[in-house]
Design a protein around this motif. Structure first.
Motif, PDB file in Angstrom:
ATOM      1  N   THR A  51     -26.285 -14.506  15.069  1.00  0.00           N
ATOM      2  CA  THR A  51     -24.981 -13.880  15.499  1.00  0.00           C
ATOM      3  C   THR A  51     -25.008 -13.182  16.789  1.00  0.00           C
ATOM      4  N   ASP A  52     -26.053 -13.191  17.505  1.00  0.00           N
ATOM      5  CA  ASP A  52     -26.378 -12.726  18.866  1.00  0.00           C
ATOM      6  C   ASP A  52     -25.329 -13.478  19.846  1.00  0.00           C
ATOM      7  N   ASP A  53     -24.992 -12.697  20.827  1.00  0.00           N
ATOM      8  CA  ASP A  53     -24.153 -13.065  22.191  1.00  0.00           C
ATOM      9  C   ASP A  53     -25.378 -13.370  23.353  1.00  0.00           C
ATOM     10  N   SER A  54     -25.485 -14.770  23.572  1.00  0.00           N
ATOM     11  CA  SER A  54     -26.609 -15.087  24.305  1.00  0.00           C
ATOM     12  C   SER A  54     -26.253 -14.705  25.825  1.00  0.00           C
ATOM     13  N   VAL A  55     -24.996 -14.385  26.033  1.00  0.00           N
ATOM     14  CA  VAL A  55     -24.911 -14.059  27.815  1.00  0.00           C
ATOM     15  C   VAL A  55     -24.454 -12.693  28.025  1.00  0.00           C
ATOM     16  N   GLY A  56     -23.768 -11.964  26.971  1.00  0.00           N
ATOM     17  CA  GLY A  56     -23.195 -10.804  27.436  1.00  0.00           C
ATOM     18  C   GLY A  56     -23.976  -9.514  26.600  1.00  0.00           C
ATOM     19  N   GLY A  57     -24.615  -9.778  25.751  1.00  0.00           N
ATOM     20  CA  GLY A  57     -25.436  -8.723  24.930  1.00  0.00           C
ATOM     21  C   GLY A  57     -24.454  -8.165  23.906  1.00  0.00           C
ATOM     22  N   HIS A  58     -23.438  -8.604  23.307  1.00  0.00           N
ATOM     23  CA  HIS A  58     -22.495  -8.243  22.456  1.00  0.00           C
ATOM     24  C   HIS A  58     -22.986  -8.857  21.260  1.00  0.00           C
ATOM     25  N   HIS A  59     -24.078  -8.156  20.679  1.00  0.00           N
ATOM     26  CA  HIS A  59     -24.755  -8.985  19.193  1.00  0.00           C
ATOM     27  C   HIS A  59     -23.888  -8.343  18.002  1.00  0.00           C
ATOM     28  N   GLY A  60     -23.663  -9.377  17.315  1.00  0.00           N
ATOM     29  CA  GLY A  60     -23.056  -9.133  15.987  1.00  0.00           C
ATOM     30  C   GLY A  60     -24.021  -9.136  14.789  1.00  0.00           C
ATOM     31  N   ALA A  61     -23.180  -8.939  13.732  1.00  0.00           N
ATOM     32  CA  ALA A  61     -24.157  -8.761  12.453  1.00  0.00           C
ATOM     33  C   ALA A  61     -23.043  -9.465  11.237  1.00  0.00           C
TER      34      ALA A  61
END
Length: 374
Positions: A227-237
């Motif tokens: 669930t990671d954001d691979s470009v912006g660092g807005h990682h989820g869970a």
């Protein structure tokens, strides 16, 4: 069989020769490439969905997740029908009462793409999202116009002005803090931009993997076992109950023989096509293409309307020695909408190619189709 001794005189070719001639000639047709295709790996499966289960991806609030001047949201979805009335299911939302929300609602028996971009008074509906079929959806805003897209086709447009709504709620995929109605179905390759993507930009990249930062790309959630954001660092869970990662099984050593509706190319690539004459984007396809009577190991033909009127040629090429990829080429003699689905049964990867109605179909020359070489 009649022949004339002079070069270039009329002759009747054997059937296999005619097939080979047409297969080769079709590759010369078309200039620009058609859209390349989505490399489905894994995706997030939501099921059985609301009200039985409520699961989603939650991404902490950040100001960048509230684009205010320009906006594009896009994702691949395959959703089952909502249950009754105008029941809606959330694809993604950041609080529809204050900020933005994208989802599908049942209207007059049809699942329709709905968006809110300026809080709860900004509802817009437009574009049929076919049930249980992988479909690319997009919503854009360029400062004066909001647009809905289905598989790269503009389905609706609405004149309005900015700025867009903002809020401090977390971003959710498969839910919303103000509408916790999880869909029954699949979501993949979610992208959020602070620019308005054009029709050409959407078509040119809707099926192409993005692996690095792009101008205007705020977040990219591939949902490929993360669930990671691979470009912006807005990682989820993952949160709640129900969501899980899923994908094509793969590991099938051979796709078997070609059938009346399915080509098996090089023993590995299963190919089907579906066509549509209705001009409304997202409309159900009229039918499944039929295999013409002369497929060979690496190539074959489809017809739509009659067996003696061939429409699309497809071939699979082993390019592993050149660029470590299996290639997919196709050419067509049609101007109707069709979707061409290619499944690598060994690797468990799928590609979907679209032809858009109107102009003659361009050729597909996808030399990066499948990274599935030994």
């Amino acid at each position: 069989m009649m022949r004339r001794s002079t070069i270039g005189g009329p002759r009747t070719m054997p059937r296999l020769s005619r097939c080979s001639f047409i297969l080769g000639s079709l590759l010369l047709l078309g200039g620009a490439r058609a859209s390349s295709a989505q490399p489905f790996g894994h995706w997030l499966s939501f099921g059985p969905g609301y009200p039985t289960a409520h699961g989603y991806v939650e991404i902490p609030h950040a100001a960048a997740l509230n684009p205010t001047d320009r906006f594009t949201f896009e994702a691949w979805v395959s959703l089952s029908s909502a249950t009754s009335g105008e029941d809606c299911r959330s694809i993604a939302g950041k609080g529809y009462r204050q900020a933005w929300w994208i989802g599908v609602c049942l209207e007059s028996g049809q699942p329709v793409l709905r968006s809110y971009l300026q809080g709860e008074a900004s509802r817009r509906d437009g574009g049929i999202v076919p049930r249980d079929v992988w479909t690319h959806i997009a919503v854009t805003f360029d400062g004066t116009t909001r647009r809905h897209y289905i598989n790269g086709e503009e389905a609706a447009s609405f004149t309005e002005s900015g700025p867009l709504g903002t809020g401090n709620a977390p971003l959710r995929l498969g839910s919303d803090v103000s509408w916790e109605h999880t869909p029954t179905g699949l979501i993949d390759e979610v992208r959020l931009w602070n620019v308005a993507r054009t029709t050409g930009e959407l078509r040119g990249a809707l099926n192409t993997p993005i692996t690095s930062a792009q101008p205007g790309l705020v977040g990219l959630w591939s949902l490929n076992l993360t669930t990671d954001d691979s470009v912006g660092g807005h990682h989820g869970a993952l949160a709640g109950t129900g969501p899980r990662y899923d994908g094509f099984p793969g590991g099938i050593p051979d796709c078997g023989a070609s059938t009346a509706t399915t080509l098996c190319l090089n023993g590995e690539f299963q190919v089907q096509a579906f066509w549509r004459t209705n001009p409304v984007p997202g409309s159900p396809t009229d039918g499944q293409a039929q295999v013409a009577g002369c497929p060979n190991t690496g190539s074959g033909l489809f017809w739509f309307f009659s067996a003696d009127n061939w429409e699309v040629m497809v071939k699979a090429i082993n390019g592993c020695a050149l660029n470590n990829r299996n290639w997919i080429f196709s050419a067509a003699t049609t101007n109707v909408f069709y979707r061409l689905e290619v499944l690598d049964v060994l690797a468990g990867l799928q590609k979907i190619y679209f032809n858009y109605p109107g102009p003659p179909a361009p050729a597909v020359t996808d030399t990066s189709a499948f990274a599935s070489c030994p």
